[in-house]
Motif scaffolding. Sequence first.
Motif, PDB file in Angstrom:
ATOM      1  N   ILE A  69       0.982  -1.246  -0.130  1.00 46.76           N
ATOM      2  CA  ILE A  69       0.015   0.095   0.081  1.00 46.76           C
ATOM      3  C   ILE A  69       1.063   1.253   0.172  1.00 46.76           C
ATOM      4  O   ILE A  69       1.717   1.333   0.808  1.00 46.76           O
ATOM      5  CB  ILE A  69      -1.070  -0.098   1.277  1.00 46.76           C
ATOM      6  CG1 ILE A  69      -1.873  -1.194   1.328  1.00 46.76           C
ATOM      7  CG2 ILE A  69      -1.832   1.239   1.233  1.00 46.76           C
ATOM      8  CD1 ILE A  69      -2.736  -1.275   2.188  1.00 46.76           C
ATOM      9  N   ASP A  70       0.591   1.982  -0.814  1.00 44.10           N
ATOM     10  CA  ASP A  70       1.263   3.614  -1.171  1.00 44.10           C
ATOM     11  C   ASP A  70       0.705   4.731  -0.137  1.00 44.10           C
ATOM     12  O   ASP A  70      -0.596   4.803  -0.574  1.00 44.10           O
ATOM     13  CB  ASP A  70       1.468   3.977  -2.671  1.00 44.10           C
ATOM     14  CG  ASP A  70       1.960   5.259  -2.750  1.00 44.10           C
ATOM     15  OD1 ASP A  70       2.877   5.784  -2.110  1.00 44.10           O
ATOM     16  OD2 ASP A  70       1.688   5.943  -3.694  1.00 44.10           O
ATOM     17  N   LEU A  71       1.247   4.639   0.831  1.00 40.05           N
ATOM     18  CA  LEU A  71       0.811   5.843   1.919  1.00 40.05           C
ATOM     19  C   LEU A  71       1.213   7.248   1.479  1.00 40.05           C
ATOM     20  O   LEU A  71       2.391   7.459   1.069  1.00 40.05           O
ATOM     21  CB  LEU A  71       1.388   5.372   3.335  1.00 40.05           C
ATOM     22  CG  LEU A  71       1.017   6.346   4.425  1.00 40.05           C
ATOM     23  CD1 LEU A  71      -0.552   6.407   4.596  1.00 40.05           C
ATOM     24  CD2 LEU A  71       1.677   6.047   5.743  1.00 40.05           C
ATOM     25  N   GLN A  72       0.137   7.998   1.300  1.00 41.12           N
ATOM     26  CA  GLN A  72       0.431   9.521   0.764  1.00 41.12           C
ATOM     27  C   GLN A  72      -0.070  10.500   2.004  1.00 41.12           C
ATOM     28  O   GLN A  72      -1.157   9.976   2.480  1.00 41.12           O
ATOM     29  CB  GLN A  72      -0.166   9.811  -0.158  1.00 41.12           C
ATOM     30  CG  GLN A  72       0.376   9.010  -1.465  1.00 41.12           C
ATOM     31  CD  GLN A  72      -0.366   9.334  -2.928  1.00 41.12           C
ATOM     32  OE1 GLN A  72      -0.924  10.192  -3.038  1.00 41.12           O
ATOM     33  NE2 GLN A  72      -0.001   8.497  -3.847  1.00 41.12           N
ATOM     34  N   LYS A  73       0.511  11.398   2.368  1.00 41.09           N
ATOM     35  CA  LYS A  73      -0.086  12.530   3.405  1.00 41.09           C
ATOM     36  C   LYS A  73      -0.417  13.819   2.439  1.00 41.09           C
ATOM     37  O   LYS A  73       0.171  14.182   1.667  1.00 41.09           O
ATOM     38  CB  LYS A  73       1.059  12.833   4.303  1.00 41.09           C
ATOM     39  CG  LYS A  73       1.373  11.662   5.165  1.00 41.09           C
ATOM     40  CD  LYS A  73       0.793  11.296   6.198  1.00 41.09           C
ATOM     41  CE  LYS A  73       1.022  10.226   7.308  1.00 41.09           C
ATOM     42  NZ  LYS A  73       0.250  10.099   8.246  1.00 41.09           N
ATOM     43  N   LYS A  74      -1.723  14.235   3.149  1.00 40.74           N
ATOM     44  CA  LYS A  74      -2.085  15.400   2.625  1.00 40.74           C
ATOM     45  C   LYS A  74      -2.671  16.354   3.548  1.00 40.74           C
ATOM     46  O   LYS A  74      -3.244  15.795   4.602  1.00 40.74           O
ATOM     47  CB  LYS A  74      -3.190  15.142   1.416  1.00 40.74           C
ATOM     48  CG  LYS A  74      -2.822  14.540   0.109  1.00 40.74           C
ATOM     49  CD  LYS A  74      -3.901  14.505  -0.901  1.00 40.74           C
ATOM     50  CE  LYS A  74      -3.364  13.862  -2.167  1.00 40.74           C
ATOM     51  NZ  LYS A  74      -4.425  13.530  -3.331  1.00 40.74           N
ATOM     52  N   ILE A  75      -2.655  17.854   3.433  1.00 43.37           N
ATOM     53  CA  ILE A  75      -3.338  18.480   4.248  1.00 43.37           C
ATOM     54  C   ILE A  75      -4.897  18.124   4.425  1.00 43.37           C
ATOM     55  O   ILE A  75      -5.460  18.156   5.691  1.00 43.37           O
ATOM     56  CB  ILE A  75      -2.897  20.024   4.047  1.00 43.37           C
ATOM     57  CG1 ILE A  75      -1.443  20.448   4.064  1.00 43.37           C
ATOM     58  CG2 ILE A  75      -3.699  20.923   5.027  1.00 43.37           C
ATOM     59  CD1 ILE A  75      -1.257  21.740   3.434  1.00 43.37           C
TER      60      ILE A  75
END
Length: 202
Positions: free
Chosen positions: A192-198
């Motif tokens: 799973i590709d974990l991405q962080k966003k505001i």
Amino acid sequence: MTKIILIAGLILFILYYISKKLSASFTASNSPAIIVKNGYQKIDTSKVIIADTSQKVMKNVGIGGVLLIIMLALIIKVKLLLFLLPISIYMMGYLFLFKNHLKKTTSQVIWYNKQTADVMIESLTEKTYRFNLLSDVQAVQQIESIQNTKGLLFGYFRIKTQEEIIEIPYLVYQNNPSNQDFFNSLKSNYKIDLQKKIFPII
């Protein structure tokens, strides 16, 4: 200064009242048991999770609103308070984010067959879509907020198949152990590709 305190207090009281009303409306009855139909389990959230999330959202919005009022009232004298503006907007933005994720949660119904790994997505606006969790998934992404704010973390899973993109909010993911088999299968079979966003808007 007295007026500022009174206004801030009034905003907090209104938000507290709204959050209590929301909580009462979602917890008036116990959350339903696991729903199974023709071998498929319904993968959804619970009233308790929605009520708890709504209360946390309203608390953050209230704090953001109070910070905004204080900043606007004292900005002329203390310009350093400008740093409160992005914090205030960020915290109040949780209300929009909550409505966005709740709408996505209620606009689709997910059914999962543990024995065959078949998934069926029923949508209010589109035709029913079926795929196999083990053979038809091409990629899985996990998009979430950059931080956990006072116990509030928004995010969602994005499952890419050859034909469709399925997005499942954390409001559903947090409903454990009811949905544990579905998400455990997803995590154990794919990187799973974990991405962080505001603001992880769906």
